[in-house]
Every structure is written in structure tokens, then in C-alpha cells.
Design an enzyme around this catalytic site. Structure first.
Site, mmCIF file in Angstrom:
data_model
loop_
_atom_site.group_PDB
_atom_site.id
_atom_site.type_symbol
_atom_site.label_atom_id
_atom_site.label_comp_id
_atom_site.label_asym_id
_atom_site.label_seq_id
_atom_site.Cartn_x
_atom_site.Cartn_y
_atom_site.Cartn_z
ATOM 1 N N HIS A 1 -17.915 -2.952 -93.583
ATOM 2 C CA HIS A 1 -18.631 -2.335 -92.449
ATOM 3 C C HIS A 1 -17.788 -1.266 -91.758
ATOM 4 C CE1 HIS A 1 -21.336 -5.918 -92.662
ATOM 5 N NE2 HIS A 1 -20.193 -6.509 -92.943
ATOM 6 N N SER B 1 -9.787 27.022 -90.155
ATOM 7 C CA SER B 1 -10.930 27.462 -89.364
ATOM 8 C C SER B 1 -10.714 28.898 -88.928
ATOM 9 C CB SER B 1 -11.066 26.556 -88.138
ATOM 10 O OG SER B 1 -11.752 27.232 -87.099
ATOM 11 N N LYS C 1 -6.641 23.881 -87.309
ATOM 12 C CA LYS C 1 -7.438 23.065 -88.228
ATOM 13 C C LYS C 1 -6.955 23.075 -89.664
ATOM 14 C CE LYS C 1 -11.477 21.916 -87.307
ATOM 15 N NZ LYS C 1 -12.035 20.582 -87.188
ATOM 16 N N GLU D 1 -15.511 17.444 -98.837
ATOM 17 C CA GLU D 1 -16.824 17.654 -98.207
ATOM 18 C C GLU D 1 -17.795 18.350 -99.166
ATOM 19 O OE1 GLU D 1 -14.598 19.402 -94.695
ATOM 20 O OE2 GLU D 1 -16.528 18.911 -93.814
#
Ligand code: ARG
Length: 460
Positions: free
Chosen positions: A156, A277, A283, A290
Site C-alpha cells: 500500500h 527545468s 531541478k 516518466e
């Protein structure tokens, strides 16, 4: 433009019909397989006396030359000739004249495209198997390199029990191993020769299908010509496996995204597989993971496109089948790219030993072992579970971990605790005691690593 089928037509094809009907913009990539299949067909036509030997020799030589020209990028494809078959046949006729027009004896584009696609998918299957092998090697090396790293295991996404990082990594090894097995099985069903089925019913010419199968490396001949020209099960199976494989990569991607977030801080992915970024200078984004997760959705789409394409088609060939190419190409290209990326990205990942170890100390990951300890002393497990639950609640209130508790504190909850409880709570003990085959004890994981090594060596 003379069509392959021009004879019975008076009027020219509408430009929009040509645009709708052409597949050369995407099936040109089948040329190497189309040429191989045509060469085998031509050789058989010559050997069986269906066309003169000199003509089959001339066809073969010209096809080989066309193959080289395509490799050298010298070819211009003509949309008016519809597809890869029409284009190559027209090049052939341009090179050797009338003899070239004999290549299509005893053959239809229906069994031709089925043959091309089987040859193509067979090669893609082999490539996928090779790439999976490479990824499994990378996983194994990574697991071996970090063999004593301990980390939280989750259910979970809540801290559950400690595991070895190598155990976690080997879970992916298993998934990819099943992918490899499935591909090997699919390959057998791909490897059936449809050529000789002609349009749908076979051909009156005395062809030799065994010879063609042998030359092209097909293990068997299709047993029903009507099925052979309209069957696309093997493409659906191929895309289903691609989708399944991508699902595995996507689950892993999700973990890499989470683990590389400072909220977890378990890993840092190398610069080569991350991006920055344009506005936030600090970043470092896990884009490879992704994008793999994102591309998975489109591979699922490929599978669904094929299933939907097939569901209403009467026997036998229908032009709808031309639409099977792009989903298969896309699924194959995407899966290959993502597998290659993961195999290269994995060695660039730094695992943060201390952060992982610290995370194990949080979330009461030895609570089950405390309950098991009591169960081992004769307390019924259900009762032990209740007691440890109360202890955990107490710890949360006092901002303590189970390891912080002394014997007197523990005795408030249960008399049975004695000094050996501290050893039972120790993370090393927690791990080491899970010493069943397939479990996370270091001894078992070392054995699993050894078996995995052996497996890769035999599947070389
Ligand atoms: N380009 C076609 C395809 O991909 C080849 C077969 C054409 N057959 C036909 N009867 N028009 O399916």
C-alpha cells in the site's frame, strides 16, 4: 501510374483514394523482409520449373541489387504504387523487364504481406529477447553491487517489512524473465509460413512450400490458406507481450520517480538520463522513467487498435488489415527503445545506502517480528498482533521506535517479553530469519543471485 491491378479499370484513381490507400509511407520499412521473401519465392519458382531458371536467377540478382540500393538510401518510393510490394515490383520490372513480371506467379499480396509481417515480427521478437537479456544482466550486476543494502519493503506504499535492495531488484529480474519466456513461445507461433496460400484458396501452380519455408527459416507451413492470409493473432500476441513488458517497465518507472524525489531520497539517477527545468534551476527530473511510464499507455493503445481492427472481419483478407502495421511498428520500436534506455540508465543510478537504512528504522517495520516473537513464546498470534498494535500506538504517542523500548515498558503490555526480544527486533535478525526459498534473507538472496547468473549464462 500503372497499377498492379490496372487492367479492369478505365478511370484514374482519385487522389484522395490514393492518399487513403497508400501504405508505402509506413510499410517501406518492410522492404528487407519483402525482398528476402521474394527471393525465396523466385528461387522456388525456378527450381520447380514454374518459370525458367534464367529468369528466376535474373529476378534474384535484381532483387539483391534493389535491396542494396534501398540500404544506401537511393530509393524514392512512389505513393501511386500503393505499398512496398508495388514499389519493389515496379523497380524490378524497370531493371529486368518482362521477366520481372513473372515474380508474382503463384503469389498474392495477401500471402506476401502475411509472410513479410511474420518475418519482420520474428526478427523483432529476437531483438526484444536480446534486449531483455541485456536488461536482466544490468539488473543482476546492480543487485550484486549492492548486495548488502537494506531498504524498506512496502505494501500500500506504507512501510511494511525490511528487505534487501537486491531482493527488490530481483523481483524485476523475474518479471523480465517471464517476458523472455513468453516471447520465445510467441516466436514459435509466428514462425509459420503463409506463402503458398496465394489470395485465399491456394494456387494451381506446382509450388514447393517446403523449399520456401526452409530458405526463410520457418518451422512449419500454415495448414489452412484462408486462415493464413487473414490471421493476425501473432501480431496481437506480440503487441500483448509488448504491453505487458511495458507495464513492468512502467511500474519500475513509477518507483524510480518516487525514489528519486527528495521525499524519499533513495536514489540519484545519472545526469545522462535526467533533464532540467527551463525555469527552476535546481531541478533534476527523472524524465526517462516518466516517458517510459507515459509511452506505456500508447503501447496499450496499439494492442487495443489491433483487437478492434480484427473483431468484425469476415474471412479472408480485408483491406482493413493494412492498418495492422503502424501499431505493430510503434509497439515494437517503443518497447525496444525503453528496454535499451533502462539497461543503460540502471548503472548510472546511485543508491543512497544511509537514507535507505534510515528509512528502515521508521515505520515500525519490525512490528511483525515482535508479534512473531510473542507467537513463538506461545501467545496466540491474533493476541500477539493486538498487543503489538497497542505497543505501536504507545510508541507513536511517545515518539519512539520499538527498539527504544526497555523491558519494563514492554512488560506493561505483556509479561512474556524477556531479554532476547532485543535481538528479535534487530533488523539484521529480522532479515536473516526470513530464510525460506524465495524470501529476503541474505543467504536466500545470494542463492537467487547465483541462480539468476546461471540462468543468464544458459540463455546466452
Ligand atoms: N498493403 C497491403 C496490406 O498491408 C498488402 C496487401 C494488399 N492486398 C490486397 N488485396 N489489396 O495489407
Amino acid at each position: 501510374m500503372t497499377k498492379l491491378w490496372g487492367g479492369r479499370f478505365e478511370d484514374a484513381t482519385h487522389a484522395l483514394m490514393e492518399q487513403l490507400g497508400e501504405s508505402i509511407s509506413f510499410d517501406a520499412r518492410l522492404a528487407p523482409w519483402d525482398i528476402r521473401a521474394s527471393i525465396a519465392h523466385a528461387r522456388m519458382l525456378g527450381a520447380s520449373g514454374i518459370i525458367p531458371r534464367e529468369e528466376s536467377d535474373a529476378i534474384i540478382a535484381a532483387l539483391e541489387e534493389i535491396g542494396r540500393e534501398i540500404d544506401d538510401g537511393k530509393t524514392t518510393w512512389d505513393m501511386g504504387l500503393e505499398d512496398v510490394h508495388g514499389n519493389i515490383e515496379s523497380m524490378l520490372v524497370k531493371k529486368i523487364g518482362e521477366a520481372g513480371k513473372k515474380l508474382h506467379t503463384a503469389r498474392s499480396r495477401n500471402d506476401q504481406i502475411a509472410t513479410d509481417m511474420r518475418l519482420y515480427t520474428r526478427d523483432q521478437t529476437d531483438t526484444l529477447i536480446r534486449l531483455l537479456h541485456g536488461l536482466q544482466r544490468a539488473i543482476l550486476s546492480c543487485a550484486e553491487k549492492h548486495v548488502d543494502f537494506i531498504m524498506p519493503g512496502y505494501t500500500h506504499l506504507q512501510p511494511a517489512q525490511p528487505v534487501l535492495l537486491a531482493h527488490h531488484l530481483l523481483a524485476y529480474f523475474e518479471m523480465f524473465d517471464r517476458d523472455r519466456e513468453r516471447l520465445a513461445q510467441i516466436r514459435r507461433r509466428i514462425n509459420v509460413l503463409p506463402l503458398g496460400s496465394a489470395a485465399l484458396a491456394g494456387t494451381p501452380h506446382p509450388i514447393n512450400r517446403e523449399q520456401v519455408a526452409r530458405e526463410l527459416g520457418f518451422e512449419s507451413l500454415s495448414r489452412n490458406s484462408m486462415d493464413a492470409v487473414s490471421d493476425r493473432d501473432y501480431l496481437i500476441e506480440f503487441c500483448a507481450e509488448a504491453a505487458l513488458l511495458m507495464m513492468h517497465l512502467s511500474r519500475w518507472s513509477e518507483e524510480l520517480v518516487l525514489w528519486s524525489s527528495p521525499a524519499f531520497g533513495f536514489i540519484e539517477i545519472g545526469d545522462a538520463f535526467t533533464t532540467g527545468s527551463s525555469i527552476m534551476p535546481q531541478k533534476k527530473n527523472p524524465d526517462a522513467a516518466e516517458l517510459t511510464r507515459g509511452k506505456t499507455s500508447r503501447v496499450y493503445g496499439d494492442l487495443l487498435a489491433l483487437l478492434t481492427l480484427m473483431k468484425g472481419l469476415p474471412l479472408t483478407y480485408n483491406r482493413d488489415l493494412q492498418e495492422d502495421k503502424e501499431p505493430v511498428f510503434h509497439a515494437s520500436d517503443t518497447t525496444q527503445l525503453c528496454l535499451a534506455v533502462f539497461a543503460e540508465m540502471l548503472p548510472t543510478i546511485t543508491f543512497k545506502r544511509e537514507t535507505l537504512r534510515k528509512a528502515v528504522g521508521q515505520g515500525f517495520m519490525n512490528a511483525t517480528d515482535l508479534a512473531d516473537y510473542l507467537a513463538g513464546k506461545g501467545v496466540p498470534f491474533r493476541k500477539a498482533h493486538q498487543i503489538v498494535g497497542e505497543i505501536v500506538r504507545y510508541c507513536i504517542q511517545k515518539d519512539k521506535t520499538l527498539d527504544d523500548l526497555g523491558l519494563e515498558e514492554l512488560h506493561r503490555f505483556c509479561e512474556v517479553f524477556s531479554k532476547d526480544v532485543f535481538n528479535a527486533l534487530n533488523i539484521t535478525t529480522v532479515l536473516t530469519r526470513r530464510n525460506q526459498p524465495g524470501a529476503t534473507a541474505p543467504e536466500q538472496v545470494r542463492e537467487a543471485l547465483r541462480e539468476a547468473r546461471e540462468k543468464l549464462a544458459t540463455h546466452q
